[in-house]
Design an enzyme around this catalytic site. Sequence first.
Site, short mmCIF file in Angstrom:
data_model
loop_
_atom_site.label_atom_id
_atom_site.label_comp_id
_atom_site.label_asym_id
_atom_site.label_seq_id
_atom_site.Cartn_x
_atom_site.Cartn_y
_atom_site.Cartn_z
CG ASP A 131 -20.22 -19.49 33.62
OD1 ASP A 131 -20.16 -18.41 33.66
OD2 ASP A 131 -20.23 -20.20 32.49
CE LYS A 132 -22.01 -24.31 34.98
NZ LYS A 132 -21.08 -23.43 34.45
CD GLU A 453 -19.32 -24.48 30.83
OE1 GLU A 453 -20.41 -23.83 31.10
OE2 GLU A 453 -18.35 -23.93 30.61
CB SER A 479 -18.00 -22.50 27.50
OG SER A 479 -18.00 -21.03 27.60
#
Length: 563
Positions: A131-132, A453, A479
Amino acid sequence: MCAKSFKRDKRLFSAAVVEGVERAPSRAMLRAVGFSDSDFKKPQIGIASTWSMVTPCNMHIDRLARESEKGANVAGGKAVIFNTISISDGISMGTEGMKYSLVSREVIADSIETVVACEGFDGVVAFGGCDKNMPGCLMALARLDRPSVFVYGGTILPGSYCGKDIDIISVFEAVGQFSKGEISSRELTGIERAAIPGEGSCGGMYTANTMASAIEAMGMSLPNSSSRVACSKSKMEESHGAGRAVIKLIERGIKPSDIMTRAAFLNAIVVVTALGGSTNAVLHLLAMAKAAKVRLSLADFTTVGKKVPVLADLKPSGRYAMADLAAIGGVAPLMARLLKQGLLNGDCLTVTGDTLKQNLARVKPYPRKQEIIRSFSRPIKKEGHLVILKGNLAPDGAVAKISGKEGLLFSGKAVVFNSEEQAMKKILAGSVKAGHVVVIRYEGPQGGPGMREMLAPTSTIMGQGLGQDVALITDGRFSGGSHGFVIGHITPEACVGGPLAIVKNGDVITIDAKKRSIMLELSKAEIKRRFAQWKPPRPRYKTGVLAKYAKLVGPASEGAITD
């Protein structure tokens, strides 16, 4: 193909590293890592790889990076691969370690900027998986403003259990089902073993696929790159093509600042909305815009949401995975529809050197019989699902993900927790009941620190069958796999004296998605009295990365950036 010869001005940065008698020591060092005499006359391309065996999202990126190296070299450049970090949200979720997740976005951005600027690379190809990685890479590319292409590692294939497609969210929700006695430990283990079949990022329209789609819409990756399966041949071909593409960008002098314009960011919001993407897109697009010196605010998400419908029936709220969308043509045909409808700016430049409109002119439409992407006459939701709320509980804003299945209004009594762990313990014990508003505070960017999250609490609530009967609000975030009546990014956060800090058990909280409001049902006098008694908590970390992050990080409403 013969290597091209480049004039000095095509090596705007590397020439200063390798040209002249005084640079002999630099050339000596580079010879040891594979440079030949002819390589010193070529533009140098940094290949920023987030490969590691930390997570299945990134376990294959090394081979993609090496393919991109080949592409850049055959096009006449000299590619140099280097690594940066990746952490795993899916593994660290629900633990203290998850506090490092959003921090990693800043570390990735800083490290890519550091290597590229230090080594004098003329162009960059950046690879992301988890994700990041995506926003971290784009923040760096925006800061550096050198010809650049982003490549997404691709989506995972679904797992299968008892004939049903499953993914990592299925495992989180199975924990809730097990806690309620609806499935056995044997079934839970079976789901656990089958959910992740191999390489690639989490398979629904979760944060990784959301951000990859946003970056494609913005024009910073090759057409239809966001919806390819990680293990596919086409992903390898795309990686090779990215290496070639960055050389063309250097030849034409096209930089991220030419591509990452305000219009391009608005295109990204349009596509994220149509796909029903993650709330994290709000946080990350704001951060990327800051790095690109582009004006973007929470209000832009509201403006786009009022005119763009949700068209994609994708997980977590829908039925299908990203691999299913890839099988019918990917994100590009959706973008072509949005362009035809007048919702995208087709004049925006992209990394192909062509405009978005020119790229989409070559795209084939979806098959007639498909249910994944709806028509404009039959949308999943008529307006956008990313709803920016304001009120006395979130004066500077909060982000809600309203798919339409949860309803538009929720009012209930607060059950308050000062950490995710406290909340999870009570949720698993069955203490959270229908009609409750779960409040998880001191989990913001500064207070956590790291803005964790809340996937574990939201998934457990869903697994217990309370998704429509319980709301969850937090100054943390969610999330992309979270769904239900959830509101995050509450700003100002509790740690700095935001109103969330004074909420008590039993207080009534009302969330109205139509009015776009989130209200603590207390008088102004009572709110003032409670604030007079409130004291800020002591910092949870006094040294190390998290302590530095807490001191530097800005509010979620501005992207939670440290720059």
